[in-house]
Structures are given as structure tokens and as C-alpha cells.
Design a protein around this motif. Structure first.
Motif, PDB file in Angstrom:
ATOM      1  N   HIS A 651     -35.003  11.646 -13.427  1.00  0.00           N
ATOM      2  CA  HIS A 651     -35.152  12.089 -14.813  1.00  0.00           C
ATOM      3  C   HIS A 651     -36.106  13.276 -14.892  1.00  0.00           C
ATOM      4  CE1 HIS A 651     -35.305  11.973 -19.128  1.00  0.00           C
ATOM      5  NE2 HIS A 651     -36.623  11.826 -19.113  1.00  0.00           N
ATOM      6  N   GLY A 652     -35.666  14.326 -15.583  1.00  0.00           N
ATOM      7  CA  GLY A 652     -36.490  15.505 -15.766  1.00  0.00           C
ATOM      8  C   GLY A 652     -36.363  16.537 -14.667  1.00  0.00           C
ATOM      9  N   LEU A 653     -35.580  16.248 -13.634  1.00  0.00           N
ATOM     10  CA  LEU A 653     -35.409  17.198 -12.530  1.00  0.00           C
ATOM     11  C   LEU A 653     -34.086  17.932 -12.692  1.00  0.00           C
ATOM     12  CD1 LEU A 653     -36.618  15.109  -9.442  1.00  0.00           C
ATOM     13  CD2 LEU A 653     -37.794  17.053 -10.504  1.00  0.00           C
ATOM     14  N   ASP A 654     -34.165  19.216 -12.890  1.00  0.00           N
ATOM     15  CA  ASP A 654     -32.963  20.034 -13.030  1.00  0.00           C
ATOM     16  C   ASP A 654     -32.629  20.635 -11.670  1.00  0.00           C
ATOM     17  OD1 ASP A 654     -30.849  21.441 -14.034  1.00  0.00           O
ATOM     18  OD2 ASP A 654     -32.066  23.058 -14.892  1.00  0.00           O
ATOM     19  N   ASP A 655     -32.233  19.771 -10.755  1.00  0.00           N
ATOM     20  CA  ASP A 655     -31.952  20.192  -9.381  1.00  0.00           C
ATOM     21  C   ASP A 655     -30.848  19.309  -8.821  1.00  0.00           C
ATOM     22  OD1 ASP A 655     -31.931  20.678  -6.593  1.00  0.00           O
ATOM     23  OD2 ASP A 655     -34.050  21.239  -6.613  1.00  0.00           O
ATOM     24  N   PRO A 656     -29.708  19.887  -8.458  1.00  0.00           N
ATOM     25  CA  PRO A 656     -28.592  19.066  -7.957  1.00  0.00           C
ATOM     26  C   PRO A 656     -28.923  18.333  -6.665  1.00  0.00           C
ATOM     27  CG  PRO A 656     -28.169  21.411  -7.603  1.00  0.00           C
ATOM     28  CD  PRO A 656     -29.368  21.320  -8.483  1.00  0.00           C
ATOM     29  N   GLU A 657     -29.958  18.772  -5.964  1.00  0.00           N
ATOM     30  CA  GLU A 657     -30.336  18.105  -4.714  1.00  0.00           C
ATOM     31  C   GLU A 657     -31.220  16.891  -4.947  1.00  0.00           C
ATOM     32  OE1 GLU A 657     -29.089  18.997  -1.785  1.00  0.00           O
ATOM     33  OE2 GLU A 657     -27.946  20.515  -2.893  1.00  0.00           O
ATOM     34  N   ALA A 658     -31.703  16.708  -6.167  1.00  0.00           N
ATOM     35  CA  ALA A 658     -32.620  15.606  -6.442  1.00  0.00           C
ATOM     36  C   ALA A 658     -31.918  14.263  -6.309  1.00  0.00           C
ATOM     37  CB  ALA A 658     -33.201  15.759  -7.835  1.00  0.00           C
ATOM     38  N   LYS A 659     -32.572  13.345  -5.633  1.00  0.00           N
ATOM     39  CA  LYS A 659     -32.043  12.000  -5.443  1.00  0.00           C
ATOM     40  C   LYS A 659     -33.101  10.969  -5.812  1.00  0.00           C
ATOM     41  CE  LYS A 659     -28.817  13.254  -1.739  1.00  0.00           C
ATOM     42  NZ  LYS A 659     -27.615  13.038  -2.592  1.00  0.00           N
TER      43      LYS A 659
END
Length: 726
Positions: A651-659
Motif C-alpha cells: 500500500h502506498g508504493l507506486d512501483d510495479p516491482e513492489a511485493k
């Protein structure tokens, strides 16, 4: 004010094409005395001084050298010129004329026909009234506070004259090949604290230039393979190689926290003996590290110098303006907030100016990416030694435009009781987080009631840094540093073993939060060996999965030992050196560390730039953090449990790599059953690491390990950390 511009023509003439020394011509000539060492050979020769009297130091001009030094109380000043660094006496003495070579408190003279490589000292006369703060000695050979390089060593004295290393006139011309600062955000940084000499000095290092700046270049492939993004070099400012009286020291000075010349790279780490060549070699090292994507941070010691207390020698600051450069008591003795005999008067305007110029010098002339300030709380003390809010020096460093894209890190305490972790500055300063170190150690050695502290530290230490303008990455997280046990020794010794230091084991910290698990020191007992290795992995994994900026110590990734010595400041030997044989012998730990570093670099969930909130979300995206006990229910923070589940959501991470990242920690001595909350079981969790598993199942690079059991139940054996990614 024209003095000491933003590094410009006056600090590096070769970087500017439109500067002409004559542009700053003074209206009238001056006559200065040039005298050989013997008064009988005295002669006079007129010089035309046409240079602006600043900047400080020995500045190479087109046809000579401009010497400028500060002293308010001196009644006479001379420059001593030498041909060789081994010469005991100068071949020429040039006296300043107070009428024409003194501008306020600045003594400045232009000497023609001198070139790069010229060796020199200053000599100052004035009052000797220690009780009033004056320690002038007309016989003393003085190191220029702004010297760009030193050559030689302290020479033995049979006439009472201290003969320190010579200062070197330096030509800063260097082909940087387009190099600039890397400007990597602190949130994406992984710091590797290392000692230039120790990193390549060992017999198994297989370098052509062991123990030198050039040797570090040869080991860049190893640093790249490890994955760190910055090296934090233990002090490379000049410090004494031998005793300051010219005699052999009982114990060597290995760490280098004993400053001699702040503007000079240490000559002890250069290859060869050519005076000033350390300047070029240091720049070559920085350029090569930058080419490999690795930043360079310097550990700087602006809190004391190697001149010591009232019993110490005079070879620089004491002989130029003692009462300005040092904090003094009313009787003229030295305040000792550093624990090393004296304290630099960092918030006196003259000292502030020197530190300010020094930092710009390293940033501009050496492309340094940041600084770690040793005992930085001393910079928060005023001229009387009192801690003050908004200290000028701290603010100046944070606001200086030339330092704007560098990292500034405080060791936010000193030897006089100041402990400012979390409160050092509301500006952009980062801090070595001593609370992080202690809380991680105490949790993993099995202390009860440590769930709150471990959760606070893993999630970025918001209790320390959330107020004001700072972020999680301003917490420099570390479990070990140069000062204390290595990671291997932290899990092998319960008592310090510093007898080799020659101080009857009185030195070093007695409170280490360490454990030996049944045997003090080395053992062949398989159970203990395996447990120690698992504990080392637990703390390394915790460090690299925590919010904040991680710092690991050179050698911890291969379980280097100092044989229980937690204060190896004087051990220039195998106790302190990086043991390259362990790269193969402890390849399991190295592989484990490499894999987690790679994961951290690629995973924004574990290096957030804002503090975690734990607030629920309205969709199926997991909150930025949630905490559970081993039963899968919310944590009872007052529990004496030693088990915890941490889940970083996206939540709150605008990054497609975030897991999503789930960390299970158990520091108890018995096995513990964990139940994963039902709503989390729906996600496709795969294992990244299990510290209880034998290699290579201990870590699965890229989180390609076994899936989370469908039942949601896991059994963690004693002292284990698991991590899953979805």
C-alpha cells in the motif's frame, strides 16, 4: 568576502580558464626576508607579492606558491623549505614581514620559483603562557592546518625539537574522465564500512598493491559481487604512523582516529614513496569505485587531534593559535569531550571555517560522496563545551550548497556523556542508530519482552526520527561496526579479550549484548557452530530487511573474527585484516549475504521513503505493515514472547516491482509453531530464506523457494528467521 571561494580558480587553478593571478594584484610591493637556517648566512631578497592573501594553505600558482596561514597571537611567522622528506633541517627559511605580509590575522606571502612537490613547515613565535592558552614555541616545526599532503614521518629528536612530517605543495590537476558524484538516494544505499589498509593487507589478498588505495581498486570486483552501493572508509585523513616524538610506538595506530592534517589523504596507504603521490592514487581509487557504481563516504574526525593534552607535543594547531583551535579550561588545560586528550573548538568561527573548507575540498577535489562524523555531538557544543540547540557547525554542514548532494551522517554521541541519537538535528542529517544495534542484539540473544523494541527498529525507528523532517532512511542501521565485536565474535564471546592491546583488558566496551552459546571462543562442537552461524544469519537478515539504511562491516559477510577483541584500534595485523581465505571457507555466509543484498536493492517494500502507518486499506492491498503473534492474532506487545510476524504490504508504493514481504522471527530456545492469518494464505507466498536450513536451502535468490504450506502452519526451530515474498 573573497576568501576561500566555492572551489574555484583559487582552489584549483587548472579548472578555470579565464583566471589570471594579476587580476587580483595588490597595489604595493612587499619585501620579505629569506634566510637560510644559519643566521650567519642571512640575506635579503625583495619579492613582489601580487597575489590575493587567501585561500589558506600552500596554493600553487603559475610561477610560484602562495602560503597563507592564520594566527592571531603570533608575533613572527616563517616558512621552512626542505629538499627531501628525510631532511632534519630546512635549506631555506623565509620570514614574513608583519608590515606587508600580514592581513589582519592572516599571514600570507608569495614565493616565486617553487613547484609542486615542494616540502615545507611553518614556524611561529609568540607568547608562551599556557595558563592563558598560548603555547608558541619559536623552535617548533609546524604542520600547515590546510596542508594538501604530508611526506615522511616524525623524526627522532636529540635537541628537543619536534620534527613532524613535512607538508607538500600539491598540484590538484587530475583527469577525472568525466567522473561526478553518483548521487544515489540514501534510501537506496547499502553501506560497507571498511579499512583501506586492512581490506587488502592480508597475505591471501592476492593483490599487487596490498594495503593501499591501489589495492582497493584491485578488489572492486569483490565489492561488486557483494552488492554494496557505498564504502565508508575508516579515517584516511593524515594521522601519525609512528610516535609523535619520533620514537617507536608500543602500540601502533591502526584505525586512524587521531587526526594530524584534515586536508591530506593518509600517506601510509600510498604505493611507493614519492611525496604527494597519495593524492593521485586516492583520486584513482575514487574514480574506479565510481565507475563501478560504488560511492565513497569518509569517516572524518573533527573532534580532536593527535597533539593530545597539555603534556602532548606541539606540531600544528597548538603552535599557531592554541586558544582558538581547542576548548580550554580556565587554567589553560584541555577540555576532553573526545576521550583522546583534547577537543577541537568546532563552533569557534575559525574552526567552523576550517571544517567547512575541508569538507568542500574533499567534495570538489576528490569527488567524495558523503561523510560520517566521528563523535559528532562535539559539533553540538559551543566554545565553552555546552550542548546547544541549532549549533552553527551542524547547521552549516546541512545547509551548505556544495554539500547538498552528499550524505552527512552523525555518530550522535561523544565521550563526555552526550547521546543525541534521534535528536542530533531536524535537518538532513542521518545518524548511526545505536538503539538499533542494541535492540537487535538483545532480541536475537533471546531476551524476553523485546517485541516492541524489535518491531520499532525493524520498521524504521519512528520513535527517533518521525518528528521533524527526517525519514526512515536517516536511521543508519547497524549490528556491528569497527568499534566492537565482529558479527562472528558477537555470537562467540560473552567477554571481551583485549589483552593484546596492552591495557590489561581495561579498554573496550563491557556491555556488548553478546552470547557464546556454551563455549567462550572457538569450538568444534557441531551444535554450537551451527547455532552461531544461524544467529549470524538472523542478524544479517534482520539488518538487510529493516526499514532504514543498512551498514555492514567489512568481513562480517565471511564471518571474520578478531578473537574476541572488541577494541582493535592498535592491531595492524591479522586480528584486524580482512581474511581472504574465508571468502571460500565461509562461502555459505557470503552467498546468503549477497542474495539478501540483491533482494533489498530490487525490493522497494523493505526500503520505504516514508514511515509506516499500519493503517487498514479499503481494497485487497495489504497495509504498509501489520504485526502478528505466532498464533496469527494481533500482537500482545506486553507479552514475554520471543516470536513475531511482520508483514510489509505494498500500500502506498507506486512501483510495479513492489511485493509483499512476510518476516517470521523466533529468538526462543525451543521450537515455536506459527499460524499465518487466514487472509494472508490467499497470496502466492514463496520462500526467500530460512536461517535454520542447511545451505543452499537457507536462501533462495529471487524468492524462488518453497511455497507457503496451504495449511498456513509453520514450525520454526529455536533461533530462526524465515522470510516469504508474494
Amino acid at each position: 568576502m573573497l576568501s576561500q571561494w566555492l572551489p574555484s580558480a583559487l582552489t584549483n587553478l587548472n579548472s578555470v580558464t579565464d583566471f589570471k593571478p594579476a587580476d587580483f594584484a595588490l597595489p604595493a610591493p612587499s619585501t620579505s626576508d629569506i634566510e637560510p637556517e644559519s643566521p650567519a648566512m642571512a640575506s635579503k631578497q625583495p619579492f613582489m607579492q601580487f597575489q590575493y592573501p587567501l585561500p589558506y594553505g600552500a596554493i600553487l600558482q603559475e610561477n610560484g606558491v602562495q602560503f597563507a596561514v592564520y594566527s592571531r597571537s603570533a608575533t613572527a611567522m616563517s616558512v621552512l623549505l626542505y629538499k627531501r622528506h628525510s631532511d632534519r633541517d630546512p635549506y631555506k627559511v623565509i620570514k614574513f614581514d608583519p608590515a606587508t605580509d600580514r592581513w589582519g590575522d592572516i599571514w600570507s606571502i608569495y614565493v616565486p620559483d617553487l613547484k609542486a612537490g615542494q616540502l615545507y613547515h611553518y614556524q611561529a613565535d609568540g607568547p608562551y603562557l599556557p595558563e592563558k592558552g598560548h603555547r608558541f614555541n619559536p623552535q617548533a616545526r609546524l604542520i600547515d592546518p590546510y596542508a594538501r599532503a604530508l611526506a615522511g614521518r616524525f623524526q627522532p629528536s636529540d635537541d628537543g625539537i619536534v620534527r613532524p612530517p613535512k607538508c607538500v605543495v600539491v598540484d590538484d590537476t587530475f583527469d577525472w574522465q568525466g567522473d561526478r558524484h553518483l548521487r544515489r538516494p540514501l534510501s537506496e544505499t547499502i553501506i560497507y564500512e571498511m579499512h583501506v589498509r586492512g581490506f587488502t593487507r592480508g597475505s591471501a589478498s592476492e593483490t599487487d598493491h596490498p594495503g593501499t588505495y591501489l589495492g582497493v581498486i584491485e578488489k572492486i570486483p569483490y565489492l561488486k559481487s557483494l552488492g554494496v552501493t557505498a564504502v565508508e572508509l575508516m579515517p584516511i585523513h593524515e594521522f601519525p604512523i609512528n610516535a609523535t616524538n619520533g620514537e617507536k610506538q608500543d602500540r601502533g595506530n591502526y584505525w586512524g582516529y587521531d587526526s594530524l592534517a584534515f586536508f591530506s589523504p593518509h600517506r601510509g596507504y600510498q604505493h611507493g614513496t614519492k611525496a604527494g603521490d597519495q593524492v593521485r592514487q586516492f583520486k584513482e581509487m575514487v574514480r574506479a569505485l565510481h565507475a563501478a557504481g560504488i560511492e565513497v563516504i569518509l569517516d572524518v574526525v573533527f573532534n580532536h587531534t593527535s597533539e593530545g593534552n597539555h603534556l602532548g607535543p606541539t606540531f600544528s594547531f597548538k603552535g599557531l593559535e592554541n586558544q582558538v583551535y581547542y576548548m580550554l579550561n580556565d587554567d589553560g588545560t584541555y577540555k576532553n569531550y573526545s576521550g583522546c586528550g583534547n577537543t577541537v573548538n568546532g563552533n569557534h568561527p575559525i574552526c567552523r571555517e576550517m571544517i567547512f573548507h575541508c569538507l568542500r575540498h574533499w567534495v570538489y577535489n576528490y569527488h567524495i560522496d558523503g561523510f560520517r562524523f566521528d563523535l559528532a555531538s562535539i559539533l553540538s557544543r559551543n566554545r565553552h563545551g555546552e550542548l546547544v540547540p541549532n549549533p552553527p557547525m551542524v547547521e552549516l554542514i546541512a545547509e551548505d550548497p556544495m554539500l547538498a548532494d552528499t550524505k552527512v551522517i552523525a555518530e550522535a554521541w561523544d565521550a563526555a556523556g552526550a547521546f543525541q541519537v534521534g535528536s542530533f538535528s531536524d535537518l538532513r542529517w542521518a545518524e548511526w542508530n545505536g538503539h538499533y544495534r542494541d535492540d537487535i542484539r538483545r532480541y536475537w540473544r533471546g531476551e524476553a519482552g523485546r517485541l516492541g523494541p524489535i518491531a520499532t527498529r525493524v520498521s524504521g525507528s519512528s520513535d527517533l526520527y518521525q518528528n521533524g523532517t527526517r525519514k526512515p532512511y536517516h536511521s543508519i542501521n547497524f549490528v556491528t561496526s569497527h568499534d566492537g565485536y565482529t558479527l562472528n565474535d558477537l555470537v562467540s564471546y560473552e567477554r571481551k579479550h583485549n589483552q593484546a592491546n596492552g591495557e590489561d583488558n581495561r579498554d573496550g566496551d563491557n556491555n556488548n549484548y553478546s552470547a557464546n552459546y556454551g563455549v567462550e571462543g572457538p569450538t568444534r562442537r557441531k551444535f554450537i557452530v551451527e547455532l552461531r552461524r544461524r544467529q549470524a544469519k538472523n542478524m544479517m537478515a534482520t539488518l538487510l530487511l529493516s526499514q532504514g539504511t543498512p551498514m555492514l562491516v567489512s568481513g562480517d559477510e565471511i564471518l571474520r573474527t578478531q578473537r574476541g577483541n572488541n577494541n582493535a584500534y592498535c592491531q595492524d595485523n591479522a586480528i584486524s585484516w580482512f581474511d581472504w581465505k574465508l571468502v571460500e571457507r565461509n562461502a555459505e555466509m557470503l552467498r546468503f549475504t549477497q542474495a539478501i543484498i540483491a533482494f533489498r536493492i530490487n525490493q522497494p517494500s523493505v526500503r520505504r521513503q516514508t514511515f509506516l502507518t499500519g493503517q487498514p486499506t479499503e481494497n485487497e492491498v495489504l497495509p504498509d505493515v501489520t504485526w502478528y503473534g505466532p498464533t496469527g492474532k494481533p500482537v500482545d506487545w506486553n507479552s514475554q514472547s520471543r516470536s513475531l510476524i511482520c508483514v510489509y504490504g505494498t500500500h502506498g508504493l507506486d512501483d510495479p516491482e513492489a511485493k509483499n514481504v512476510m518476516i517470521l522471527m523466533h529468538s526462543g530456545q525451543d521450537s515455536q509453531r506459527f499460524t499465518i492469518p487466514e487472509h494472508l494464505r490467499k497470496l502466492p507466498w514463496q520462500q526467500l530464506l530460512d536461517t535454520s536450513a542447511a545451505a543452499p536451502e537457507d536462501v533462495h535468490p529471487g524468492a524462488t523457494g518453497p511455497a507457503l504450506p496451504a495449511s498456513g502452519h509453520l514450525k520454526l526451530v529455536h533461533h530462526t528467521l524465515m522470510c516469504y515474498v508474494a
